[in-house]
Enzyme design. Structure first.
Site, short mmCIF file in Angstrom:
data_model
loop_
_atom_site.label_atom_id
_atom_site.label_comp_id
_atom_site.label_asym_id
_atom_site.label_seq_id
_atom_site.Cartn_x
_atom_site.Cartn_y
_atom_site.Cartn_z
N ASP A 135 -1.22 -2.77 13.13
CA ASP A 135 -0.71 -3.35 11.88
C ASP A 135 -0.58 -4.85 12.06
OD1 ASP A 135 1.28 -4.40 9.96
OD2 ASP A 135 1.36 -2.31 9.32
N THR A 185 -0.91 7.57 -1.15
CA THR A 185 -2.16 7.51 -1.93
C THR A 185 -3.10 6.43 -1.39
OG1 THR A 185 -1.28 5.86 -3.44
CG2 THR A 185 -0.89 8.18 -4.02
N ARG A 188 0.84 -1.18 0.00
CA ARG A 188 0.00 0.00 0.00
C ARG A 188 0.88 1.23 0.00
NH1 ARG A 188 -4.40 1.31 4.61
NH2 ARG A 188 -2.60 0.86 5.90
N ASP A 203 2.93 -6.39 11.26
CA ASP A 203 3.91 -6.10 12.32
C ASP A 203 3.63 -6.92 13.56
OD1 ASP A 203 5.39 -4.31 10.86
OD2 ASP A 203 4.37 -2.53 11.64
N1 URA Z 1 -3.62 -3.05 7.65
C1 URA Z 1 -3.36 -3.34 8.94
O1 URA Z 1 -2.50 -4.15 9.24
N2 URA Z 1 -4.08 -2.72 9.91
C2 URA Z 1 -5.05 -1.83 9.64
O2 URA Z 1 -5.68 -1.32 10.57
C3 URA Z 1 -5.31 -1.53 8.28
C4 URA Z 1 -4.59 -2.15 7.31
#
Ligand code: URA
Length: 210
Positions: free
Chosen positions: A201, A109, A105, A204
């Site tokens: 995330d 953008t 991502r 992560d």
């Molecule tokens: N990707 C993630 O890992 N967490 C989010 O909240 C949105 C996209």
């Protein structure tokens, strides 16, 4: 087809999800919970796998009994976080074929950029389950489904842990034929594209990269 969005409200799913959301949950525990919850969600998403009857001998008599029919399921991980959901499904459906879609991502953008694509052959003859824990903006999910359709897939489902209303709407607009199964429809996205209240995330947290 069933509903466009299915939220699995089973108590075990909801309990495990709460533990995953908690920021105090360790990387190893997060990974284990994701594995377990994926199996519970996979049970729901594979509900419509086709069956045929086969003749077997029980110790008592011969019977016709149901067995999975047709081409093997194709499981497609949307990298990198989707990988945390692969093993859970593969334990339930060990003969599934596996593909990968690499999209990152663009943080400015929020648009998806493709860097890898490898899918099993004869996608058109298989049920295809795309996995990604977080359905956020829906941009990368919709792009991944575009790629799978370009590769011939016609029977696609999307398995995620959390969905944002924005992502569900984006997917419904782009791919109304794709059923989404999730553990929760959360409140909203924040300005950075993160799901609220969410769990942070997912990549992560499962790989310990932050
Ligand atoms: N990707 C993630 O890992 N967490 C989010 O909240 C949105 C996209």
């Amino acid at each position: 087809m069933s509903e466009h969005l299915t939220v699995v409200d089973h108590p075990l799913v909801q309990h495990k999800l709460t533990l995953m959301r908690d920021k105090g949950t360790s990387t190893s525990e997060f990974r284990r919970l994701l594995h377990e919850i994926t199996q519970l969600l996979a049970y729901e998403i594979t509900r419509e796998l086709p069956l045929t009857d086969t003749s077997i001998d029980t110790p008592m008599e011969t019977m016709d009994s149901p067995i999975l029919a047709g081409k093997k399921l194709a499981l497609v991980s949307i990298l990198r976080a989707g990988n945390g959901m692969l093993d859970g499904v593969l334990e339930l459906v060990p003969s599934a074929r596996v593909g990968f879609v690499g999209l990152y991502r663009d943080e400015e953008t929020l648009q998806p950029v493709q860097y890898y694509f490898k899918a099993p052959k004869e996608l058109g003859d298989r049920m295809v389950i795309a996995v990604d824990p977080m359905l956020a903006t829906g941009n990368s999910s919709a792009a991944a489904i575009d790629l799978l359709k370009e590769a011939g897939a016609t029977n696609i489902r999307f398995l995620c842990l959390l969905a944002a209303p924005e992502g569900v709407a984006r997917m419904k607009e782009a791919h109304p034929d794709v059923q989404i199964v999730t553990a929760s429809l959360d409140r909203e996205l924040n300005e950075k594209g993160y799901i609220m209240p969410g769990l942070g995330d997912a990549g992560d947290r499962m790989f310990g990269t932050k």
